[in-house]
Every structure is written in structure tokens, then in C-alpha cells.
Design an enzyme around this catalytic site. Structure first.
Site, PDB file in Angstrom:
ATOM      1  N   GLU A   1      23.429 -11.782  35.745  1.00  0.00           N
ATOM      2  CA  GLU A   1      24.767 -12.379  35.625  1.00  0.00           C
ATOM      3  C   GLU A   1      25.132 -12.629  34.173  1.00  0.00           C
ATOM      4  OE1 GLU A   1      27.898 -15.048  35.031  1.00  0.00           O
ATOM      5  OE2 GLU A   1      25.843 -15.693  34.638  1.00  0.00           O
TER       6      GLU A   1
ATOM      7  N   ASP B   1      18.898 -14.556  36.867  1.00  0.00           N
ATOM      8  CA  ASP B   1      18.366 -14.186  35.560  1.00  0.00           C
ATOM      9  C   ASP B   1      18.382 -15.362  34.594  1.00  0.00           C
ATOM     10  OD1 ASP B   1      21.186 -13.914  35.799  1.00  0.00           O
ATOM     11  OD2 ASP B   1      21.272 -12.851  33.897  1.00  0.00           O
TER      12      ASP B   1
END
Length: 400
Positions: free
Chosen positions: A136, A80
Site C-alpha cells: 500500500e 506492508d
């Protein structure tokens, strides 16, 4: 032990292409749809099937033997991006307004795909699970992947993180605790509010907030044992509506970073005590809300030995570095390590000609020559761990 060759020039070029494509089209936590499609496509090109939508937007693929009871090692990459407007001026800079890969996750994905290419062509003494994890950056995507079975049958797990604090070619490997608890809190302060010219008729929430912010700094300075690192940071403050109005409400949000359970508990209790004390000091009412974050990353000693030996074999003993002090940053790889033994390392990627922006900066960039180093490390570590599975402790009973 079988020694894998370094990535070929063609594989290196492909990793760079993948990294730049991901960097150009970053996606936030749990919105990694195009990222997932790219990963699935690249795995398909290697002849590797994958399972999509694991933990919402994650991907899991497997190499090697799939029979029940086969030894299995997992490799993980986060994927991400961050809500940051890029300022690097790179030719492959983000084309998505307000979103940027400012932590190296684009590189992590490219490395893991590179590792998959290295492992695809050899006979494995077991199974290697490739985990491409969403969210994350504060959303805890690891937990959803675990709940969806990403660790089923896995006996050890390894990962790496690009770090511009270290020179290109250095790999940082450290056993034990290497990162912090990352908790958050919200404090609300309420007063009647009133006219700024008549403060005696009301209670001032902004004055109370100001004193609290100053007082909080004394927790780490005067209440926490000086041998245990801790940070309490107020990140936002919102209150007031006009210059001549005494605010009726102020909201503070912040983070607590600690490396021991005892220090963590002390900081939380002290914040609660100081917040409550404002009610007597300033005639306001208050509320304190605590949000539990990531636990610390604790590298397993046996897994770390394997990682260190692999790293030394790739970059040389002189470039194998330790991390004597834990980072107060957070990493949700910690949730995987609560289930199975493993190790998170750091890949040095500093370059004097690049922007000087640190991680989570709009000017963040890294030396792409780290990509083949990371790919080779991940692939070789998976192979070595499979061959030395007997040296590792068993997974936790909870995950068995």
C-alpha cells in the site's frame, strides 16, 4: 440484523500477539513473505482456506457460501511496512534494520484476522472475502490484486485505518471524498557547469533550482482557488559535487496533493510552465517528468451509512466522528472503490502514555486496545452489508 459479540479475551490476546509478531518482523512492499505465511497459518488454524500470491504477495480467503451469484462483501487489510529505522524502544520493536511498521498495518492485519475469527462461527447470508493486500505504501498493491481476481464476485468492500489523531474508541466515518490524489514529479535542470570563480562562463543549475523551489510555493498560494486544498512539496534535491564547482545538473523530486481534477491539472501545468521558464531565465535546459499516483478515496454514501450505523452500535453515537475536511494523504484502497462501492473508516488509537510520533515516524505506536474495536467493526459491517445488499449500488460495469 444479527449482532456479533465482542472478541473474547482469548481472541484479543491472539490479536495482540499477531500484531507484535508482525511488528517485530516487518517487511517492505512486495516482500511480505513471512507476513503472508503467518496470515495463512492463522487462517488455517481457523479452518479457513486461502489463495496465496495474489497480486504477487497478497492473500485472499473466503467465508460463507461460495455458489455463483451469492452476495459477497470484501474486507481489506494492508500489510506492508516502511523503510524507517524504529526508535520506539518497544520490547517488540523491529528486528529488521531500516524497516518498521510505522503506519499501523500490523494492527490492520491483526484486526482482519480477528474479524475472521468472529465470522467463522456463524451462518452467513452470503460470502465474505478477506483481502490481505501488499504494497500500500506507494507501490499500488491494490491494482495487482484486482488484476489477479481479488474482487471477483465482490459487490462491496470495507476497510479501516488506525489513526492516532483520534481518541481510542472513536470511529471516523465520512461519505464522499476523504483523501487526495497523490502524484509525484521529477525535474531535471542541466547547465554546462564550470569553475565557481568564473560564473559568467557557465550557467548555474543550483541557482536555477533555488529560484524554482521558491517560485513553486506561489502556485498554491496564488494560482489555486483558495477553497480547494492543495500541496506541492519538494522532497529531495540533488546537485553539485564540490564547493568550488558550479553544478552541471540538479534533480528535484516532489509530490502534488490535490482533491479535485481541475486543481490537479492546474498544478501540473503550472509546474511545467515554471520549469520551462528557467531555460530563458538562467540559460539552462530542463525536463519535467510526471508520475501518476493514487486517485482519491471516495466513500459510497450507501456503504457509508451502513458503516456509520455499525460504528455507532459498537462505540456509541457520541464516539462516531465525521471528517469534514479531506486528508491530503493517499490510500490505494481508492482503486478498489473505483470497482465496487465501499467505505474506508478510521479507528481512533491515541494514547497519552505512548510515543508522540505521528504515522510514518520512527516513534510511531498505537494503543492496542483498538484491535478488538476494529475487528468487531469489520466483522459486523460485513454481516450488515450482506443483509442490506439491496441498498448498495451495483459494481462498475468495468469490474462486472
Amino acid at each position: 440484523m444479527k449482532i456479533l459479540p465482542p472478541p473474547s479475551n482469548q481472541q484479543i490476546a491472539r490479536m495482540q500477539e499477531i500484531r507484535r509478531q508482525l511488528h517485530r518482523h516487518p517487511e517492505l512492499a512486495f516482500a511480505e513473505f513471512a507476513t503472508g505465511r503467518l496470515i495463512a497459518e492463522q487462517l488455517g488454524n481457523l479452518g479457513i482456506q486461502c489463495r496465496e500470491q495474489v497480486g504477487r504477495t497478497g492473500i485472499v480467503a473466503n467465508l460463507g457460501h461460495m455458489e455463483p451469484g451469492t452476495p459477497c462483501v470484501a474486507l481489506r487489510a494492508d500489510m506492508d511496512a516502511l523503510p524507517i529505522t524504529e526508535e520506539t524502544g518497544l520490547p517488540f520493536a523491529s528486528e529488521t534494520p531500516g524497516v518498521m511498521h510505522a503506519c499501523g498495518h500490523d494492527g490492520h492485519v491483526a484486526m482482519l484476522l480477528g474479524a475472521a475469527a468472529l465470522l467463522k462461527g456463524i451462518e452467513l447470508p452470503g460470502r465474505v472475502a478477506l483481502i490481505f493486500q501488499p504494497a500500500e505504501e506507494g507501490d499500488g498493491g491494490a491494482q495487482g490484486m484486482i488484476a489477479d481476481g481479488a474482487l471477483d464476485g465482490v459487490e462491496a468492500i470495507f476497510a479501516g485505518h488506525i489513526d492516532r489523531n483520534y481518541e481510542l474508541g472513536e470511529i471516523v466515518v465520512q461519505p464522499g471524498l476523504i483523501s487526495a490524489f497523490t502524484d509525484e514529479f521529477t525535474i531535471e535542470i542541466y547547465g554546462p557547469g564550470g569553475h565557481a570563480a568564473k560564473p559568467h562562463e557557465t550557467a548555474d543549475s543550483i541557482l536555477a533550482a533555488g529560484q524554482l523551489i521558491t517560485s513553486i510555493q506561489g502556485i498554491v498560494a496564488r494560482e489555486v482557488h483558495p477553497c480547494f486544498p492543495a500541496v506541492i512539496t519538494i522532497g529531495t534535491i540533488h546537485g553539485g559535487s564540490a564547493a568550488n564547482v558550479i553544478a552541471s545538473q540538479v534533480t528535484l523530486t516532489g509530490t502534488i496533493r490535490t482533491t479535485s481534477s481541475e486543481t490537479r491539472a492546474l498544478c501540473i501545468a503550472s509546474l511545467q510552465r515554471m520549469t520551462l521558464a528557467l531555460e530563458q531565465l538562467h540559460r539552462v535546459t530542463t525536463s519535467f517528468r510526471f508520475v501518476e499516483g493514487y486517485p482519491p478515496v471516495v466513500n459510497d454514501p450507501a456503504a457509508t451509512r451502513i458503516a456509520a450505523e455499525v460504528a455507532a452500535g459498537i462505540v456509541g453515537q457520541a464516539k462516531l466522528k465525521g471528517q469534514p475536511l479531506p486528508s491530503l494523504g493517499g490510500e490505494d484502497f481508492s482503486f478498489f472503490l473505483q470497482k465496487v462501492p465501499g467505505c474506508l473508516v478510521r479507528f481512533g488509537a491515541k494514547h497519552t502514555e505512548l510515543h508522540d510520533g505521528p504515522a510514518h515516524s520512527p516513534r510511531f505506536d498505537f494503543d492496542e486496545e483498538v484491535l478488538p474495536i476494529g475487528a468487531r467493526f469489520l466483522a459486523q459491517t460485513a454481516l450488515s452489508a450482506l443483509e442490506r445488499m439491496g441498498e448498495l449500488p451495483p459494481p462498475s460495469q468495468e469490474s462486472a
